[in-house]
Scaffold this active site. Structure first.
Site, PDB file in Angstrom:
ATOM      1  CB  CYS A   1      -0.910  -0.019   1.224  1.00  0.00           C
ATOM      2  SG  CYS A   1      -1.958   1.440   1.356  1.00  0.00           S
TER       3      CYS A   1
ATOM      4  CD  GLN B   1      -2.954  20.292  10.416  1.00  0.00           C
ATOM      5  OE1 GLN B   1      -2.472  19.222  10.028  1.00  0.00           O
ATOM      6  NE2 GLN B   1      -2.408  21.458  10.121  1.00  0.00           N
TER       7      GLN B   1
ATOM      8  CB  CYS C   1       3.205  19.415   6.063  1.00  0.00           C
ATOM      9  SG  CYS C   1       2.748  20.349   4.605  1.00  0.00           S
TER      10      CYS C   1
ATOM     11  CB  CYS D   1      -7.019   2.196   6.391  1.00  0.00           C
ATOM     12  SG  CYS D   1      -5.552   3.155   6.758  1.00  0.00           S
TER      13      CYS D   1
END
Ligand code: SAH
Length: 471
Positions: free
Chosen positions: A77, A286, A426, A163
């Site tokens: 993945c 976020q 980020c 997930c």
């Protein structure tokens, strides 16, 4: 070294994308899924002049940092890159990555970084932290609809509705949608032909409020049998908002430009650190609420407000950082390019009864210079500097996307000369590039701290404080 060579090597280092790096007579080989400390057998896939790529064939001796991944698809993945590395080691890797970029790209020296870098803030539980997921839909070889995540660097969907980074309710929502698609023969979008209907499903979950949002991204204006889907989805506890976003473009951009409400509200709400936020489908929020509270706390600490300051929060999204700061400042201006996010921001100020904020729609690199220009007359007229306080900034906070700040914005910051700049980033490579510019123009790097917002992946958030030098 040539293609198809089989080599035996010990992994000595980690690349920026989480790959293991082994050296054969000084020649570095990047080996995906190999963990630092592993001794592995690998097959060379590509041999360039100064480095190569190899595929992990066999782990001869596993590293002490190797751990069992929670997700059976971890290696394939594209969502996670380093699930097989122990969490403690992941944190060291991320801190080093930021440090490396500050040294190499930013040109900051080691002693300075030794002195000012504060320890990374990790999570207690590095799984199940994501409040948002965007699941692509497609078809398997038999034509059945599937959803999951793209395999690394491809658009091949690995079917998976569970997930390990997301919330358990994702599964129920996705299975409900897949079930109806099979029942009514509703085709998923096909990237090759441009046909089919369902492209992506965006799910958001408010950790504090337990409210759920589902947004269907469709290749068209409607979703067949939407009323049946809505009836089934709204039975799920916490469901608050079901929307549809049309996106007919042949593009990798996931969401469309607008959305319509199928059921409920056009938004959900969530709380962070005592502030309530309204979030609509197209607004940025976020993804890790536990770490976001720490991140915003850190931004507030670095801003070091005393109560009389004029603050600019650039790239403000739905006004999250702005509202955090407004509680300790005289006035906060927020700037954001997405109009729906600004609408959310204004509403958020209202529902929290915060009145000393103003939100402006536009690009930070355009809004700030225009503001400065239009206030310069007032500044000229008031040479004593005691009058119009809105013409300047005491603190500027920036939180740009990965590409960092526009050069025009950095120049404007230098011109406005705030006492402090707090940079929330980020991407530490663009952060280092921008800090180099600011520190070459009157600012001093005072504090750096990384916050692990994205465990199991190579991404990390960094907060920096810059202080204006007084000469
Ligand atoms: N500070 C916010 C959002 C950070 S994400 C939070 O913590 O939630 C970065 C934001 O910058 C996104 O909302 C994006 O829409 C916005 N953005 C991207 N380019 C921009 C630009 N040139 N000017 C202003 N905002 C921009």
């Amino acid at each position: 070294m040539k293609k198809n060579d089989i080599v035996l090597t010990e992994i000595e280092d980690i690349g920026v994308n989480g790959e293991g790096i082994g050296k054969i007579d000084g020649y570095p080989l990047f080996i995906k899924d190999a963990v630092i400390g592993d001794v592995v057998e690998a097959k060379v896939m590509k041999a360039k002049k100064n480095y190569g790529y190899a595929r992990l064939m066999k782990i001869i001796t596993p590293s002490e940092y190797r751990t069992e991944p929670k997700c059976p698809f971890a290696r394939k993945c594209g969502g996670c890159q380093i699930q097989e590395m122990s969490y403690e080691r992941q944190l060291i890797f991320k801190e080093k990555k930021v440090r490396g970029n500050l040294e190499r790209i930013g040109g900051f020296d080691r002693e300075l970084l030794d002195r000012i870098m504060e320890p990374i803030i990790g999570m207690e539980n590095p799984y199940g932290y994501r409040n948002k997921a965007q699941f692509p839909f497609g078809a398997d070889r038999l034509g059945n609809p599937v959803t999951g995540f793209y395999a690394g660097r491809t658009h091949v969907i690995i079917p998976n509705t569970e997930c390990a980074l997301g919330v358990p309710v994702n599964r129920e929502i996705l299975e409900t949608i897949l079930g109806l698609m099979k029942e009514k023969n509703i085709p998923a979008y096909n990237e090759q032909t441009g046909g089919g209907i369902l492209r992506h499903v965006l799910i958001r979950y408010g950790f504090a409020t337990k409210e759920i949002m589902v947004c269907l991204v469709v290749n068209g204006d409607s979703f067949p049998h939407a009323e049946i889907l809505v009836e089934r989805l709204c039975r799920i506890e916490g469901m608050k908002s079901i929307t549809l976003s049309p996106n007919r473009k042949k593009t990798n951009v996931i969401l469309g430009d607008s959305f319509q409400i199928l059921w409920g509200d056009g938004y959900i709400t969530d709380d962070i650190g005592g502030v309530r936020y309204r979030i609509s489908p197209l607004s940025f929020y976020q993804v890790n609420p536990v770490q976001t509270e720490r991140l915003y706390g850190l931004a507030l600490e670095y801003a070091d407000l005393k109560g009389a300051e004029t603050v600019w929060d650039l790239y403000c999204g739905i006004g999250t950082i702005s509202l955090f700061l407004a509680q300790s400042a005289r006035k906060v201006y927020g700037v954001e390019v997405v109009p729906q996010a600004i609408e959310d921001a204004k509403e958020n100020a209202r529902i929290n009864h915060i009145e000393n904020v103003e939100f402006i729609t536009g690009k930070a690199e355009e809004v700030l210079p225009e503001w400065y220009q239009s206030h310069s007359a007032a500044r000229e007229a008031d040479k004593t500097g005691s009058g119009d306080r809105d013409d300047r900034a005491d603190v500027i906070v920036v939180d740009p996307p990965r590409k960092g700040c526009d050069p025009a914005l950095l120049e404007m910051i230098v011109k406005m000369a705030p006492e402090r700049v707090v940079y929330v980033s980020c991407d530490s490579a663009t952060l280092a590039r921008d800090l180099k510019m600011l520190c070459g123009n009157g600012y001093e790097l005072e504090k750096v701290r990384t916050v692990d917002m994205f465990p199991e992946t190579v991404h990390v958030e960094t907060v920096v404080r810059l202080q204006r030098k007084h000469t």
